[in-house]
Every structure is written in structure tokens, then in C-alpha cells.
Design a protein around this motif. Structure first.
Motif, PDB file in Angstrom:
ATOM      1  N   HIS A   1      -7.666   0.962  -0.755  1.00 62.74           N
ATOM      2  CA  HIS A   1      -7.051   2.243  -0.383  1.00 62.74           C
ATOM      3  C   HIS A   1      -7.066   3.151  -1.601  1.00 62.74           C
ATOM      4  O   HIS A   1      -6.272   2.985  -2.525  1.00 62.74           O
TER       5      HIS A   1
ATOM      6  N   HIS B   1      -4.877  -5.761   0.827  1.00 64.77           N
ATOM      7  CA  HIS B   1      -4.829  -4.311   0.641  1.00 64.77           C
ATOM      8  C   HIS B   1      -4.668  -4.010  -0.854  1.00 64.77           C
ATOM      9  O   HIS B   1      -3.741  -4.499  -1.505  1.00 64.77           O
TER      10      HIS B   1
ATOM     11  N   SER C   1      -0.167  -5.862   0.590  1.00 63.09           N
ATOM     12  CA  SER C   1      -0.555  -4.950  -0.494  1.00 63.09           C
ATOM     13  C   SER C   1      -0.180  -5.565  -1.828  1.00 63.09           C
ATOM     14  O   SER C   1       1.006  -5.814  -2.092  1.00 63.09           O
TER      15      SER C   1
ATOM     16  N   GLY D   1       6.589   1.028   4.156  1.00 62.31           N
ATOM     17  CA  GLY D   1       7.913   0.788   4.722  1.00 62.31           C
ATOM     18  C   GLY D   1       7.942  -0.204   5.875  1.00 62.31           C
ATOM     19  O   GLY D   1       8.873  -0.179   6.692  1.00 62.31           O
TER      20      GLY D   1
ATOM     21  N   ASP E   1      -4.272  -1.034  -3.603  1.00 59.97           N
ATOM     22  CA  ASP E   1      -3.902   0.377  -3.759  1.00 59.97           C
ATOM     23  C   ASP E   1      -4.371   0.920  -5.101  1.00 59.97           C
ATOM     24  O   ASP E   1      -3.885   0.498  -6.144  1.00 59.97           O
TER      25      ASP E   1
ATOM     26  N   ASP F   1       0.625   2.031   6.949  1.00 56.89           N
ATOM     27  CA  ASP F   1       0.935   1.642   5.569  1.00 56.89           C
ATOM     28  C   ASP F   1       2.207   2.332   5.087  1.00 56.89           C
ATOM     29  O   ASP F   1       2.274   3.553   5.023  1.00 56.89           O
TER      30      ASP F   1
ATOM     31  N   PRO G   1       2.436   8.593  -0.056  1.00 51.66           N
ATOM     32  CA  PRO G   1       1.735   7.618  -0.884  1.00 51.66           C
ATOM     33  C   PRO G   1       2.130   7.719  -2.356  1.00 51.66           C
ATOM     34  O   PRO G   1       2.468   8.789  -2.838  1.00 51.66           O
ATOM     35  N   GLY G   2       2.097   6.590  -3.043  1.00 50.70           N
ATOM     36  CA  GLY G   2       2.380   6.575  -4.474  1.00 50.70           C
ATOM     37  C   GLY G   2       3.215   5.385  -4.926  1.00 50.70           C
ATOM     38  O   GLY G   2       3.050   4.913  -6.040  1.00 50.70           O
TER      39      GLY G   2
ATOM     40  N   GLY H   1       7.901   0.014  -1.542  1.00 47.43           N
ATOM     41  CA  GLY H   1       9.340  -0.115  -1.367  1.00 47.43           C
ATOM     42  C   GLY H   1      10.068   1.102  -0.829  1.00 47.43           C
ATOM     43  O   GLY H   1      11.282   1.200  -0.963  1.00 47.43           O
TER      44      GLY H   1
ATOM     45  N   GLY I   1       3.700  -4.477   1.537  1.00 44.89           N
ATOM     46  CA  GLY I   1       3.765  -4.852   0.130  1.00 44.89           C
ATOM     47  C   GLY I   1       5.052  -5.567  -0.188  1.00 44.89           C
ATOM     48  O   GLY I   1       5.101  -6.792  -0.285  1.00 44.89           O
ATOM     49  N   SER I   2       6.127  -4.790  -0.322  1.00 45.75           N
ATOM     50  CA  SER I   2       7.393  -5.402  -0.744  1.00 45.75           C
ATOM     51  C   SER I   2       7.902  -6.427   0.261  1.00 45.75           C
ATOM     52  O   SER I   2       8.438  -7.464  -0.136  1.00 45.75           O
TER      53      SER I   2
END
Ligand code: DX5
Ligand code: ZN
Length: 216
Positions: free
Chosen positions: A65, A32, A7, A178, A34, A176, A142-143, A146, A198-199
């Protein structure tokens, strides 16, 4: 083998092309993207111009997404901007408008996915399943990137795996939020096909190595 979708929310936006090339060369399957509207979720991220620009510099499958209200207003624009898969939220509109958005994407020859937030029961997806290329289980609210993985969402992955296999559907199950090598393993065991990270990927010293680790 499970697919990995880094992401870009956790990439360095001032060096986006560099970061995309790192994951592209590092074995990512999808990219991905966002999109947040500050309304459906309490954050604002990126939108159409960025998708258009990314399309020019990568051949990765763009997995967009949409965390936006009333997604039927924008799905055509994101398809035209270069998304390959457009995923939006079941909670973001009335069922008839959700069906309308699904059909719009189908008629444009794009792949289509539906996502559910952690509090939404998985059964809400059943009426849509035969029309979908992807279902996205959110394992955080979502939002934001991390956040910590919500383990209680794993039962949804299992229920979806059973449904897809029983009905002989080709719908991919994406998870999606964590994800790290440990939580990824739980999702793979439950039957996930695509993992968003992502992170974990972009804050790793070695993103390619992390992609491998996430695959298990
Ligand atoms: C959250 C986004 C996610 C986010 C995941 O609303 O949908 O795609 O980037 O970030 P991590 O992998 O850091 O939880
Ligand atoms: Zn996402």
C-alpha cells in the motif's frame, strides 16, 4: 470467505520475521505493507529494502500500500522488489499519471489496486474500475495505525460491491483502518472481500485467534 491482510505497520520491526511467521502460520491471506513518504501522509514508515527482505522469508501475497506522492515514479521498483499487488492513491497524482502507473504494473504482470482517502468520493474510482484487481477504501485518514474506524465510509463499500457485481468485474474490495471484530462484521455485511488489520492482530495475545475472529 473474506480474506485477512495483517498490516506489519503494527508488528515489532526488530522481530519482523518472527511476527510475519506468526500471521502466516495463523491463516493470514495477504501481508499488508504500508509505505509512507512523509509527504502524501504525515508519517514515514518503510520502503523498498524492507519489501525486498520480506519477499525472501514469506510466501504470503505481498499487498503493498503506497501512501506516496506521484506513485508512477516507484511502482516498477516495488514490483521488482517482490510486491504481488501494488496499491496506490488516486489523490496522489493527475489522472493520466495514475493511468500510466496502472499500465506499468499491468505490463509487469503484477496486480494493481487504487485507494481512496475518506474525503474522496467513491465515484472518482469509476473510470478506473475495469483496469483494477483491487480497490482499497480507507476507513481512517491514512498515516497511522490504531485509529478509530470511520463508519461513514461503509456506504462506499456498498457502492463498490454494487458496481463490481453489476459490471461483472473481478476487482477485490479491500478495507483498511480501525478494523476489529465488530467493525469487520459491518464491512463484511457491506460486501468487503479483504480486511486489513494492524493493531487488532499484532497487539492481540493470540494473533491467529484474532484473524479467525475478524473473518467472522
Ligand atoms: C494506515 C495504514 C493501515 C494501518 C491500519 O494509514 O494504511 O494499513 O496499518 O492499522 P489499524 O488496523 O491499526 O487501524
Ligand atoms: Zn494500509
Amino acid at each position: 470467505m473474506v480474506k485477512i491482510a495483517p498490516s506489519i505497520l503494527s508488528a515489532d520491526f526488530a522481530n519482523l520475521e518472527r511476527d510475519i511467521k506468526i500471521v502466516e502460520n495463523g491463516g493470514a491471506d495477504y501481508l499488508h505493507v504500508d509505505v509512507m513518504d512523509g509527504n502524501f501522509v504525515p508519517n514515514i514508515s518503510i520502503g523498498l529494502p524492507v519489501v525486498k527482505s520480506i519477499r525472501k522469508i514469506t510466501d504470503l501475497v505481498l499487498d503493498v500500500h503506497l501512501m506516496i506522492d506521484k506513485p508512477h515514479r516507484y511502482v516498477k521498483a516495488f514490483a521488482e522488489a517482490g510486491a504481488d499487488i501494488v496499491v496506490f492513491h488516486l489523490e496522489a497524482d493527475l489522472p493520466e499519471k495514475i493511468f500510466e502507473a496502472v499500465h506499468t504494473l499491468r505490463s509487469l504482470g503484477k496486480k494493481v489496486g487504487l485507494s481512496i482517502k475518506p474525503k474522496t468520493p467513491v465515484e472518482m474510482l469509476w473510470p478506473f474500475m475495469s483496469l483494477l484487481d483491487m480497490v482499497l477504501v480507507m476507513s481512517v485518514e491514512p498515516g497511522f495505525g490504531g485509529q478509530e474506524f470511520m463508519a461513514e465510509q461503509v456506504s462506499k463499500i456498498r457502492a463498490l460491491r454494487e458496481f463490481v457485481d453489476r459490471e461483472g468485474l473481478s476487482c477485490e474490495i479491500e478495507v483498511d483502518g480501525g478494523l476489529n471484530p465488530e467493525t469487520a462484521r459491518t464491512c463484511i455485511e457491506a460486501g468487503a472481500d479483504v480486511l486489513v488489520a494492524g493493531s487488532a492482530v499484532f497487539s492481540a495475545g493470540d494473533p491467529a485467534g484474532m484473524i479467525k475472529l475478524l473473518r467472522g
